[in-house]
Design a protein around this motif. Sequence first.
Motif, short mmCIF file in Angstrom:
data_model
loop_
_atom_site.label_atom_id
_atom_site.label_comp_id
_atom_site.label_asym_id
_atom_site.label_seq_id
_atom_site.Cartn_x
_atom_site.Cartn_y
_atom_site.Cartn_z
N LEU A 51 -0.95 5.34 3.78
CA LEU A 51 -1.94 4.40 4.31
C LEU A 51 -1.31 3.49 5.36
N GLY B 126 -3.38 5.73 -2.21
CA GLY B 126 -3.75 5.47 -0.82
C GLY B 126 -5.17 4.99 -0.63
N SER C 240 -2.64 3.24 9.15
CA SER C 240 -3.08 1.96 9.69
C SER C 240 -2.32 1.62 10.96
N LEU D 68 5.48 2.41 -2.70
CA LEU D 68 4.60 1.42 -2.09
C LEU D 68 5.42 0.66 -1.06
N VAL E 19 -9.35 -2.88 6.50
CA VAL E 19 -8.63 -2.21 5.43
C VAL E 19 -9.28 -2.53 4.08
N ALA F 48 -3.65 2.02 -5.44
CA ALA F 48 -2.78 1.79 -4.28
C ALA F 48 -1.87 2.99 -4.05
N CYS G 116 0.85 -1.18 0.00
CA CYS G 116 0.00 0.00 0.00
C CYS G 116 0.89 1.24 0.00
N SER G 117 0.29 2.39 -0.03
CA SER G 117 1.07 3.63 -0.01
C SER G 117 1.66 3.84 1.38
N GLY H 139 -6.25 1.83 -0.85
CA GLY H 139 -6.40 0.50 -0.29
C GLY H 139 -5.15 -0.33 -0.41
N LEU H 140 -5.29 -1.61 -0.09
CA LEU H 140 -4.19 -2.57 -0.08
C LEU H 140 -4.32 -3.47 -1.29
#
Length: 299
Positions: free
Chosen positions: A176, A238, A180, A258, A190, A235, A172-173, A240-241
């Motif tokens: 993010l 930002g 998280s 990433l 997520v 991704a 992910c970014s 999501g995964l």
Amino acid sequence: MMWRRLPPSRMLVMFEAVIQCGGVTRAATTMNVSQPSVTQTIRQLEEHIGVPLFDRTVRPLRLTEAGRLLHEATYSGFNNIISAIDEMSWLKGSSVRPCTVAAPVGFATYWLMPRLAHFSAQYPDYPVNVLTTQEGAPLLSPRVDIAIRFGSGPWTDGQSDNLFDERIRPVCSPALARKSTDNNIPFDNVTLIHVEFNDSRWTSWDEYLQMTQRPKRGIRNSLHFTNYVQAAQAALDGRGLMLGWRSITYDMEREGRLVPMYGDAVAAKDSFVLVRKFDSRNKSVELLAGWLIEKAKCY
């Protein structure tokens, strides 16, 4: 002589036209002749060979087994002639014939294109065309010299060389990932980025979770796309995964755009393989194939 056993070439051309156009009416329009003329030519071809080539009891027309055998031969033969003419057209000049590479769209965008920039700088007189495909195993053809395929083969239509094995891990970014971590957001909350494929070679989120012995997720908190270019952009933004494939996200991970998150890397079932035509007379093909194979060793 061999050619005396062949039907007139105009009959074979019309036979292929009917198949390619999907019927007599459209073939007549394409070939700029009347419909009865097309029908008569096909009848003459069948009389020459001695067997029916089309099943006329069904609509649209369907090839008989004999018709299928002839189609395989004529399709291959005409394509070989086209390829030879293309080769001859390049012999007339001093320029090098371009090499055309077909590859899955994600691989072409994120692995192939950045490396081709270095190839073109190193070999400016050897042009390369790129054809992107949705499927994981594009075909060689008169227009395609090298096919980059994702799979396990074996492929017998050309010389095969392994490029590299694939690995998959969630990425992910950085933004993010920080969000998280700082807010202790569990994996179940997520958003997962999915890429919808009919090709079973590409691992889905459900398969990844099963491989890592984690419970299956529901459809909530999910985004769906049709290719990895769209998924990678989501991704990076930002949103999501995503499942990061070595061929797609490796450079983005190396550059820090990433980052791995929420899971370990696992080996994919298949690898990327470079397939090129046997005995290619195109110098660009051999040069590019060898160059890509060497670059993949450092990957």
